[in-house]
Design a protein around this motif. Structure first.
Motif, PDB file in Angstrom:
ATOM      1  N   LEU A   4       7.218   3.785 -39.830  1.00  0.00           N
ATOM      2  CA  LEU A   4       6.215   3.365 -38.848  1.00  0.00           C
ATOM      3  C   LEU A   4       6.056   4.499 -37.850  1.00  0.00           C
ATOM      4  O   LEU A   4       7.043   4.978 -37.299  1.00  0.00           O
ATOM      5  N   VAL A   5       4.819   4.895 -37.620  1.00  0.00           N
ATOM      6  CA  VAL A   5       4.534   6.033 -36.759  1.00  0.00           C
ATOM      7  C   VAL A   5       3.636   5.584 -35.617  1.00  0.00           C
ATOM      8  O   VAL A   5       2.536   5.062 -35.850  1.00  0.00           O
ATOM      9  N   GLU A   6       4.140   5.799 -34.404  1.00  0.00           N
ATOM     10  CA  GLU A   6       3.408   5.406 -33.209  1.00  0.00           C
ATOM     11  C   GLU A   6       2.585   6.575 -32.672  1.00  0.00           C
ATOM     12  O   GLU A   6       2.977   7.736 -32.787  1.00  0.00           O
ATOM     13  N   SER A   7       1.470   6.241 -32.054  1.00  0.00           N
ATOM     14  CA  SER A   7       0.631   7.261 -31.418  1.00  0.00           C
ATOM     15  C   SER A   7      -0.184   6.621 -30.307  1.00  0.00           C
ATOM     16  O   SER A   7      -0.266   5.394 -30.215  1.00  0.00           O
ATOM     17  N   GLY A   8      -0.782   7.459 -29.473  1.00  0.00           N
ATOM     18  CA  GLY A   8      -1.694   6.971 -28.459  1.00  0.00           C
ATOM     19  C   GLY A   8      -1.166   6.944 -27.042  1.00  0.00           C
ATOM     20  O   GLY A   8      -1.887   6.574 -26.113  1.00  0.00           O
ATOM     21  N   GLY A   9       0.095   7.310 -26.864  1.00  0.00           N
ATOM     22  CA  GLY A   9       0.651   7.302 -25.518  1.00  0.00           C
ATOM     23  C   GLY A   9       0.054   8.411 -24.657  1.00  0.00           C
ATOM     24  O   GLY A   9      -0.706   9.252 -25.136  1.00  0.00           O
TER      25      GLY A   9
END
Length: 126
Positions: A4-9
């Motif tokens: 799972l890869v988070e982005s957008g911070g």
């Protein structure tokens, strides 16, 4: 491999908005819920929100109710977290993780399976 890869911070002023995204792979997306969690410096990781992939049920921590909205695009295996009216206390590293559907409601950081990803930093200035 579950990934799972988070982005957008990013950095935003108090009262502003950010939209986080979580891209999932390595497991059958429709069989699991996806939760968002966060960890502020010096604090324990806490649950923020969770969405059931089977029926779309959503759950929120009291601290973000009415300000954050979680949504899922099952066709793209992605989950988003729209964060509005941000406060300095929302500053943290945000993580997404897969969770057993039956445990989604409690948004506990003890429930996700697999390793935690890198997360995405959210900083809210006052």
């Amino acid at each position: 491999e579950v990934q799972l890869v988070e982005s957008g911070g990013g950095l935003v002023q108090a009262g502003g908005s950010l939209r986080l995204s979580c891209a999932a792979s390595g497991f059958t997306f429709d069989d699991y819920a996806i939760g968002w969690f966060r960890q502020a410096p010096g604090k324990e990781r806490e649950g923020v929100s969770c969405i059931s992939s089977s029926d779309g049920s959503t759950y929120y921590a009291d601290s973000v109710k009415g300000r954050f909205t979680i949504s899922s695009d099952n066709a793209k295996n992605t989950v988003s977290l729209q964060m509005n009216s941000l406060k300095p206390e929302d500053t943290a590293v945000y993580y997404c993780a897969a969770v057993d559907e039956r445990l989604c409601f409690r948004i506990s950081p003890k429930d996700p399976f697999g390793s935690w990803g890198q997360g995405t930093q959210v900083t809210v200035s006052s």
